[in-house]
Design a protein around this motif. Structure first.
Motif, PDB file in Angstrom:
ATOM      1  N   PHE A  38      38.922  16.167  35.090  1.00  0.00           N
ATOM      2  CA  PHE A  38      39.301  16.359  36.325  1.00  0.00           C
ATOM      3  C   PHE A  38      38.270  16.173  37.407  1.00  0.00           C
ATOM      4  O   PHE A  38      37.570  17.292  37.792  1.00  0.00           O
ATOM      5  CB  PHE A  38      39.843  17.925  36.168  1.00  0.00           C
ATOM      6  CG  PHE A  38      40.691  18.194  34.987  1.00  0.00           C
ATOM      7  CD1 PHE A  38      42.158  17.498  34.823  1.00  0.00           C
ATOM      8  CD2 PHE A  38      40.158  18.816  33.983  1.00  0.00           C
ATOM      9  CE1 PHE A  38      42.961  17.895  33.900  1.00  0.00           C
ATOM     10  CE2 PHE A  38      41.008  19.244  32.848  1.00  0.00           C
ATOM     11  CZ  PHE A  38      42.371  18.866  32.924  1.00  0.00           C
ATOM     12  N   ARG A  71      47.943  16.138  33.123  1.00  0.00           N
ATOM     13  CA  ARG A  71      47.341  15.095  32.517  1.00  0.00           C
ATOM     14  C   ARG A  71      48.101  14.315  31.443  1.00  0.00           C
ATOM     15  O   ARG A  71      48.107  12.906  31.377  1.00  0.00           O
ATOM     16  CB  ARG A  71      46.090  15.532  32.006  1.00  0.00           C
ATOM     17  CG  ARG A  71      44.986  14.498  31.266  1.00  0.00           C
ATOM     18  CD  ARG A  71      43.596  15.040  30.756  1.00  0.00           C
ATOM     19  NE  ARG A  71      42.722  14.065  30.393  1.00  0.00           N
ATOM     20  CZ  ARG A  71      42.606  13.767  29.141  1.00  0.00           C
ATOM     21  NH1 ARG A  71      43.451  14.428  27.894  1.00  0.00           N
ATOM     22  NH2 ARG A  71      41.592  12.879  28.648  1.00  0.00           N
ATOM     23  N   ARG A 121      49.467  10.350  31.983  1.00  0.00           N
ATOM     24  CA  ARG A 121      48.594   9.363  31.328  1.00  0.00           C
ATOM     25  C   ARG A 121      49.304   7.966  31.156  1.00  0.00           C
ATOM     26  O   ARG A 121      50.762   7.990  31.133  1.00  0.00           O
ATOM     27  CB  ARG A 121      48.104   9.959  30.117  1.00  0.00           C
ATOM     28  CG  ARG A 121      49.044  10.165  28.821  1.00  0.00           C
ATOM     29  CD  ARG A 121      48.464  10.586  27.786  1.00  0.00           C
ATOM     30  NE  ARG A 121      49.532  10.726  26.669  1.00  0.00           N
ATOM     31  CZ  ARG A 121      49.099  11.177  25.356  1.00  0.00           C
ATOM     32  NH1 ARG A 121      48.021  11.611  25.319  1.00  0.00           N
ATOM     33  NH2 ARG A 121      50.249  11.108  24.533  1.00  0.00           N
TER      34      ARG A 121
END
Length: 518
Positions: A291, A344, A348
């Motif tokens: 991150f 995420r 992705r």
């Protein structure tokens, strides 16, 4: 879609989530689908006698309920308005913290999604319990701490002290904020220079804020034989017979299972994925961060405010029975960690086809919880079953009271604090009911006056179906009528079962609570 358009989209979605969930909570409460829980009714009853503190909690919940009753009356909406407002404040705080301060509106959106589909926060936004103001103060305290390690301005520390004091007045668990804030600050200070005057201001803030929150609680306890402190020690198995058993594995599986329930199983998994990813980022400074937008101080705060609290109560469950909501303060940080892992996963490449399955499942749970009146399943195994039928019980008790001469000639009592509180709220006229002493743990009703000796008759209410009244009750009256079984109902649903005893000729002697059962 460019970055500006994407940000505008997520800002719109975030504001829509806050507006829609707040409206859903208001509608749920205003529609009267579920009656007050016993604890909600008890906290409302406290608000009619404002004190420095109370037997099991600090004074904040009573103050909030008093304000709700002033503006909206002594109604379910008046009681639960504080929960609806508290849930909205938590969401706005998250939006400001992540969306404005960190400029990560997409992360803020997913945090709001997880927050609103986690059972702990869903229930906390509907039921006015002490967890709601506690979590409001906890989240705001975390936010102010993250700003203070960057800016260090005096107003931030003043706010931190206020939130700390109010949080302690809501629930004693807020005291954990003090060592966590110190631990996070020390860890952050090892890698960067802290703002000028940070440390003296932090020490003063935690000291003054903690003292201000504890002072009213200590005043009440000092004048009531430290009953509230003893209650906490006994509940936590730090005193009494339970303290003698250091290791009790039987409570551990139940507690761990309860944590899956309070945050819902899939978000439970995402929490630990996010915690592991952030922890790896903190410990591997040379590697490419997972991150890159997450500041190191923020990562430390999330880590410190999740792991120690969660592990503390997990380990404590090896010693004593730990209620599912005792670890609630671990989850504000945990929810953000889960949202980061979810974001995420969803965004992705290549994007999984089922990437929205978990949010959709969460929305289904949100809808089910807020549409209780339309769900056909009911029964004792339904978690909300004990919230049904209290108003109907109140009407039946009032009818029995009229047989004995009316409200001025009759008092109402029960043998459990929860039933007593519900009777105080739902019996027409809302006169305070009484809780019969003996054979139970101490509660707040033991610190309030006994029934007026001049009142000759009473209605005694017992949960469940009972064939005869106890000797403790027979000793208080000249005679007691045969039991009357009452089964409440809402539409086609059967509610709870109670037994009513009409008691005649009160002798004017009310028993005192005996023994040290906390």
């Amino acid at each position: 879609m460019n970055e500006r358009q994407s940000n505008a989209l997520y800002w719109g979605l975030s504001l829509a989530v806050i507006a829609l969930t707040t409206w859903a909570r208001y509608w749920f409460v205003a529609s009267g689908q579920l009656g007050l829980s016993p604890d909600e009714a008890q906290y409302w009853d406290w608000s009619r006698t404002l004190q420095w503190s109370y037997y099991s909690k600090g004074p904040l919940i009573a103050v909030i309920n008093a304000l709700g009753s002033i503006f909206l009356g002594a109604t379910e909406l008046g009681v639960r308005a504080g929960a609806v407002v508290g849930a909205a404040l938590m969401q706005l705080a998250v939006l400001g913290w992540i969306g404005i301060w960190l400029r990560r509106i997409r992360t803020a959106f997913w945090t709001l999604v997880v927050l609103n589909t986690t059972l702990l926060f869903m229930a906390g936004g509907l039921l006015m319990t002490t967890d709601n103001p506690l979590l409001v103060c906890w989240i705001l305290g975390m936010i102010v701490l993250s700003l203070a390690v960057d800016k260090g301005s005096l107003p931030l520390f003043v706010l931190m002290g206020i939130f700390l004091a109010l949080g302690i007045a809501a629930k004693y668990t807020m005291l954990l904020f003090i060592p966590l804030a110190l631990a996070a600050s020390f860890w952050i200070g090892r890698g960067q220079d802290m703002p000028a005057l940070f440390w003296p201001r932090l020490w003063k803030t935690l000291g003054i804020g903690g003292a201000a929150g504890l002072l009213p609680i200590l005043i009440w306890n000092a004048t009531n034989d430290w009953a509230g402190i003893k209650h906490v020690l006994y509940r936590g198995a730090m005193a009494g017979e339970k303290a003698k058993v250091f290791f009790a594995l039987k409570n551990f599986p139940e507690y761990l299972g309860s944590q899956l329930g309070v945050v819902t199983p899939w978000w439970f998994v995402f929490i630990f994925i996010g915690a592991w990813l952030v922890g790896r980022q903190l410990l591997r400074r040379q590697a490419e961060p997972v991150f890159p937008w997450l500041p190191r101080p923020m990562a430390i705060i999330l880590t410190v405010f999740f792991w120690p609290v969660w592990l503390f109560f997990l380990l404590w469950s090896l010693h004593a029975k730990v209620e599912a909501n005792w670890s609630a303060t671990a989850y504000p940080a945990g929810i953000l960690l889960a949202a980061m892992a979810l974001e995420r996963f969803v965004h992705r490449e290549p994007r999984p086809r089922w990437r929205f399955a978990w949010p959709v499942l969460g929305i289904v749970v949100f809808a089910v919880l807020h549409l209780q009146a339309f769900i056909p399943f009911d029964g004792e195994k339904n978690p909300v079953h004990r919230l049904r039928g209290w108003q109907e019980l109140g009407q039946k008790v009032d009818e029995a009271r009229q047989e004995l001469g009316g409200s001025d000639a009759v008092f109402v009592f029960a043998d459990e604090y929860g039933v007593t509180a519900e009777l105080s709220f739902y019996v027409p006229g809302q006169r305070r009911a009484y809780c019969l002493a003996g054979g139970r743990k101490m509660n707040q009703y033991d610190f309030w006056p006994a029934p007026d000796p001049s009142v000759q008759n009473a209605v005694f209410v017992v949960k469940g179906e009972k064939g005869e009244v106890s000797e403790r009750v027979l000793e208080l009256f000249e005679s007691v009528d045969e039991p009357r079984t009452v089964t409440t109902a809402q539409g086609r649903r059967l509610g709870q079962t109670f037994t009513l005893f009409l008691c005649r000729g009160y002798k004017g002697v009310w028993p005192a609570q005996e023994g040290a059962s906390f």
